[in-house]
Design a protein around this motif. Structure first.
Motif, PDB file in Angstrom:
ATOM      1  N   ARG A   1      60.396  92.738 -14.137  1.00 16.51           N
ATOM      2  CA  ARG A   1      59.294  93.374 -13.390  1.00 16.51           C
ATOM      3  C   ARG A   1      57.961  92.687 -13.618  1.00 16.51           C
ATOM      4  O   ARG A   1      57.058  92.812 -12.796  1.00 16.51           O
ATOM      5  CB  ARG A   1      59.135  94.836 -13.845  1.00 16.51           C
ATOM      6  CG  ARG A   1      59.965  95.849 -13.120  1.00 16.51           C
ATOM      7  CD  ARG A   1      59.391  97.264 -13.316  1.00 16.51           C
ATOM      8  NE  ARG A   1      59.118  97.597 -14.710  1.00 16.51           N
ATOM      9  CZ  ARG A   1      60.046  98.030 -15.572  1.00 16.51           C
ATOM     10  NH1 ARG A   1      61.295  98.164 -15.195  1.00 16.51           N
ATOM     11  NH2 ARG A   1      59.711  98.317 -16.808  1.00 16.51           N
ATOM     12  N   ASN A   2      57.791  91.998 -14.754  1.00 14.11           N
ATOM     13  CA  ASN A   2      56.489  91.421 -15.124  1.00 14.11           C
ATOM     14  C   ASN A   2      56.632  89.926 -15.399  1.00 14.11           C
ATOM     15  O   ASN A   2      57.321  89.535 -16.343  1.00 14.11           O
ATOM     16  CB  ASN A   2      55.955  92.108 -16.390  1.00 14.11           C
ATOM     17  CG  ASN A   2      55.690  93.587 -16.192  1.00 14.11           C
ATOM     18  OD1 ASN A   2      54.657  93.976 -15.652  1.00 14.11           O
ATOM     19  ND2 ASN A   2      56.627  94.420 -16.613  1.00 14.11           N
ATOM     20  N   ASP A   3      55.924  89.112 -14.610  1.00  6.93           N
ATOM     21  CA  ASP A   3      56.009  87.653 -14.771  1.00  6.93           C
ATOM     22  C   ASP A   3      55.657  87.207 -16.181  1.00  6.93           C
ATOM     23  O   ASP A   3      56.184  86.209 -16.676  1.00  6.93           O
ATOM     24  CB  ASP A   3      55.040  86.953 -13.813  1.00  6.93           C
ATOM     25  CG  ASP A   3      55.584  86.953 -12.396  1.00  6.93           C
ATOM     26  OD1 ASP A   3      56.778  87.289 -12.233  1.00  6.93           O
ATOM     27  OD2 ASP A   3      54.816  86.620 -11.472  1.00  6.93           O
ATOM     28  N   ASP A   4      54.716  87.917 -16.819  1.00  2.27           N
ATOM     29  CA  ASP A   4      54.199  87.454 -18.115  1.00  2.27           C
ATOM     30  C   ASP A   4      54.928  88.058 -19.320  1.00  2.27           C
ATOM     31  O   ASP A   4      54.529  87.844 -20.453  1.00  2.27           O
ATOM     32  CB  ASP A   4      52.684  87.721 -18.224  1.00  2.27           C
ATOM     33  CG  ASP A   4      52.289  89.141 -17.838  1.00  2.27           C
ATOM     34  OD1 ASP A   4      53.196  89.964 -17.564  1.00  2.27           O
ATOM     35  OD2 ASP A   4      51.084  89.435 -17.816  1.00  2.27           O
ATOM     36  N   VAL A   5      56.003  88.815 -19.055  1.00  2.35           N
ATOM     37  CA  VAL A   5      56.779  89.413 -20.151  1.00  2.35           C
ATOM     38  C   VAL A   5      58.140  88.715 -20.256  1.00  2.35           C
ATOM     39  O   VAL A   5      58.827  88.542 -19.252  1.00  2.35           O
ATOM     40  CB  VAL A   5      56.988  90.928 -19.927  1.00  2.35           C
ATOM     41  CG1 VAL A   5      57.868  91.524 -21.031  1.00  2.35           C
ATOM     42  CG2 VAL A   5      55.645  91.660 -19.866  1.00  2.35           C
ATOM     43  N   PHE A   6      58.501  88.320 -21.478  1.00  2.00           N
ATOM     44  CA  PHE A   6      59.807  87.740 -21.748  1.00  2.00           C
ATOM     45  C   PHE A   6      60.600  88.694 -22.634  1.00  2.00           C
ATOM     46  O   PHE A   6      60.048  89.644 -23.186  1.00  2.00           O
ATOM     47  CB  PHE A   6      59.660  86.378 -22.437  1.00  2.00           C
ATOM     48  CG  PHE A   6      59.026  85.349 -21.556  1.00  2.00           C
ATOM     49  CD1 PHE A   6      59.787  84.669 -20.620  1.00  2.00           C
ATOM     50  CD2 PHE A   6      57.662  85.086 -21.633  1.00  2.00           C
ATOM     51  CE1 PHE A   6      59.204  83.718 -19.789  1.00  2.00           C
ATOM     52  CE2 PHE A   6      57.074  84.149 -20.808  1.00  2.00           C
ATOM     53  CZ  PHE A   6      57.838  83.458 -19.876  1.00  2.00           C
ATOM     54  N   ALA A   7      61.903  88.402 -22.761  1.00  2.00           N
ATOM     55  CA  ALA A   7      62.794  89.297 -23.495  1.00  2.00           C
ATOM     56  C   ALA A   7      63.528  88.558 -24.605  1.00  2.00           C
ATOM     57  O   ALA A   7      63.778  87.356 -24.510  1.00  2.00           O
ATOM     58  CB  ALA A   7      63.823  89.894 -22.529  1.00  2.00           C
ATOM     59  N   SER A   8      63.857  89.307 -25.669  1.00  2.00           N
ATOM     60  CA  SER A   8      64.786  88.788 -26.682  1.00  2.00           C
ATOM     61  C   SER A   8      66.024  89.685 -26.660  1.00  2.00           C
ATOM     62  O   SER A   8      65.961  90.837 -26.241  1.00  2.00           O
ATOM     63  CB  SER A   8      64.163  88.807 -28.076  1.00  2.00           C
ATOM     64  OG  SER A   8      64.287  90.089 -28.657  1.00  2.00           O
ATOM     65  N   ILE A   9      67.119  89.128 -27.152  1.00  2.00           N
ATOM     66  CA  ILE A   9      68.371  89.881 -27.259  1.00  2.00           C
ATOM     67  C   ILE A   9      68.826  89.815 -28.707  1.00  2.00           C
ATOM     68  O   ILE A   9      68.910  88.721 -29.278  1.00  2.00           O
ATOM     69  CB  ILE A   9      69.461  89.257 -26.354  1.00  2.00           C
ATOM     70  CG1 ILE A   9      69.165  89.515 -24.871  1.00  2.00           C
ATOM     71  CG2 ILE A   9      70.850  89.762 -26.737  1.00  2.00           C
ATOM     72  CD1 ILE A   9      69.310  90.954 -24.419  1.00  2.00           C
ATOM     73  N   GLY A  10      69.069  90.989 -29.300  1.00  2.00           N
ATOM     74  CA  GLY A  10      69.557  90.962 -30.679  1.00  2.00           C
ATOM     75  C   GLY A  10      69.752  92.352 -31.254  1.00  2.00           C
ATOM     76  O   GLY A  10      69.518  93.355 -30.579  1.00  2.00           O
ATOM     77  N   ILE A  11      70.202  92.359 -32.498  1.00  2.00           N
ATOM     78  CA  ILE A  11      70.469  93.603 -33.240  1.00  2.00           C
ATOM     79  C   ILE A  11      69.665  93.583 -34.533  1.00  2.00           C
ATOM     80  O   ILE A  11      69.830  92.697 -35.373  1.00  2.00           O
ATOM     81  CB  ILE A  11      71.974  93.730 -33.601  1.00  2.00           C
ATOM     82  CG1 ILE A  11      72.866  93.601 -32.359  1.00  2.00           C
ATOM     83  CG2 ILE A  11      72.226  95.038 -34.349  1.00  2.00           C
ATOM     84  CD1 ILE A  11      72.693  94.674 -31.316  1.00  2.00           C
ATOM     85  N   HIS A  12      68.800  94.576 -34.702  1.00  2.00           N
ATOM     86  CA  HIS A  12      68.002  94.714 -35.919  1.00  2.00           C
ATOM     87  C   HIS A  12      68.928  95.006 -37.108  1.00  2.00           C
ATOM     88  O   HIS A  12      69.904  95.743 -36.956  1.00  2.00           O
ATOM     89  CB  HIS A  12      67.012  95.874 -35.721  1.00  2.00           C
ATOM     90  CG  HIS A  12      65.927  95.929 -36.740  1.00  2.00           C
ATOM     91  ND1 HIS A  12      66.148  96.318 -38.042  1.00  2.00           N
ATOM     92  CD2 HIS A  12      64.608  95.642 -36.647  1.00  2.00           C
ATOM     93  CE1 HIS A  12      64.993  96.277 -38.709  1.00  2.00           C
ATOM     94  NE2 HIS A  12      64.045  95.866 -37.886  1.00  2.00           N
ATOM     95  N   PRO A  13      68.607  94.476 -38.294  1.00  2.00           N
ATOM     96  CA  PRO A  13      69.458  94.759 -39.456  1.00  2.00           C
ATOM     97  C   PRO A  13      69.642  96.254 -39.728  1.00  2.00           C
ATOM     98  O   PRO A  13      70.702  96.664 -40.211  1.00  2.00           O
ATOM     99  CB  PRO A  13      68.743  94.058 -40.617  1.00  2.00           C
ATOM    100  CG  PRO A  13      67.393  93.644 -40.107  1.00  2.00           C
ATOM    101  CD  PRO A  13      67.527  93.523 -38.632  1.00  2.00           C
TER     102      PRO A  13
END
Ligand SMILES: [Zn+2]
Ligand SMILES: [Zn+2]
Length: 258
Positions: free
Chosen positions: A52-64
């Motif tokens: 939805r937002n050009d200036d926002v990126f994403a990470s994928i992961g699992i917090h400890p």
């Protein structure tokens, strides 16, 4: 332009007014946001926010913290999830022995799986580490021997010796609002001497609002206060610190620049 290299835009406190939160940050000079995931059930929402937002990126992961209930998240599952144009990093992952919400071995297993996918994809690893310096270093050294991978320590609060050790391994260090706290003398010393090309800034919002916002819900706009504080520690002005940390962000998270 500043970058908030670590925020949780889909967490309670920010998600209810996500658009307003982003607008306030843009007005404060924040031009890019890395929205971090901590459990599998968030992944779709995190990616949708980036879409939805050009200036926002994403990470994928699992917090400890969430490692116990995510032992089914293997390399294949991670590989499939990071294969999206707005996913630029892997994490947050790592070891948290302070809260120890998950079994230590479960944390370590997931940490290593994230690393394997970083090595293959060249997407940087976003590392959370608390009260686990020895094991974090041991795993990083062991995995680096199998083949290098890009990585940073987010919300750095560890010792100066740990800082030196991870810098030697080629990692970057991201400084959060904690650096503005009065009792954060060690961190202030570290922030003053991280090499120019390895330094990033972040909020970790909605947590850890920097001075002068303590007690409020932290939001990405406040990365400007942290940047100003770090600039003073490093005897530079906030404009050059912004330029440096933004350049470092795009160099480390190269997929964001593409
Ligand atoms: Zn963290
Ligand atoms: Zn975080």
């Amino acid at each position: 332009m500043l970058v908030d290299s670590h925020c949780h835009l889909n967490y309670e406190g920010l998600v209810e007014e996500q658009d307003a939160v982003l607008d306030r940050a843009r007005e404060a000079g924040v031009g890019r946001f890395l929205n971090i995931s901590t459990r599998e059930s968030e992944w779709d929402d995190i990616v949708a926010t980036a879409e939805r937002n050009d200036d926002v990126f994403a990470s994928i992961g699992i917090h400890p913290h969430n490692a116990d209930e995510h032992q089914h998240v293997d390399e294949d599952r991670l590989r499939a999830a990071v294969d999206h144009p707005k996913v630029i990093g892997i994490g947050e992952t790592g070891l948290d022995y302070y809260y120890e919400h998950s079994d230590r071995e479960a944390q370590q297993r997931l940490f290593r799986r994230h690393i394997t996918v970083c090595r293959e994809t060249r997407l940087p690893l976003i590392i959370h580490t608390r009260d686990a310096e020895d094991d974090t270093l041991a795993i990083l050294r062991d995995e680096m021997e199998k083949g290098a991978f890009p990585a940073l320590i987010h919300c750095f609060t560890a010792s100066g010796e740990f800082g030196d050790a991870v810098l030697e391994l080629g990692l970057s260090i991201s400084i959060s609002g904690i650096v503005t706290f009065k009792n954060a003398k060690d961190l202030q010393e570290t922030a003053a001497r991280v090499p120019e090309d390895r330094l990033l800034v972040e909020t970790d919002s909605p947590f850890l609002a920097p001075v002068p916002h303590r007690g409020k819900t932290c939001e990405p706009a406040y990365v400007a206060d942290t940047a100003k504080f770090v600039a003073e520690l490093r005897d530079t002005d906030v404009e050059s610190l912004a330029a440096t940390t933004t350049r470092n962000f795009f160099e480390l998270f190269a997929k964001a620049a593409a």
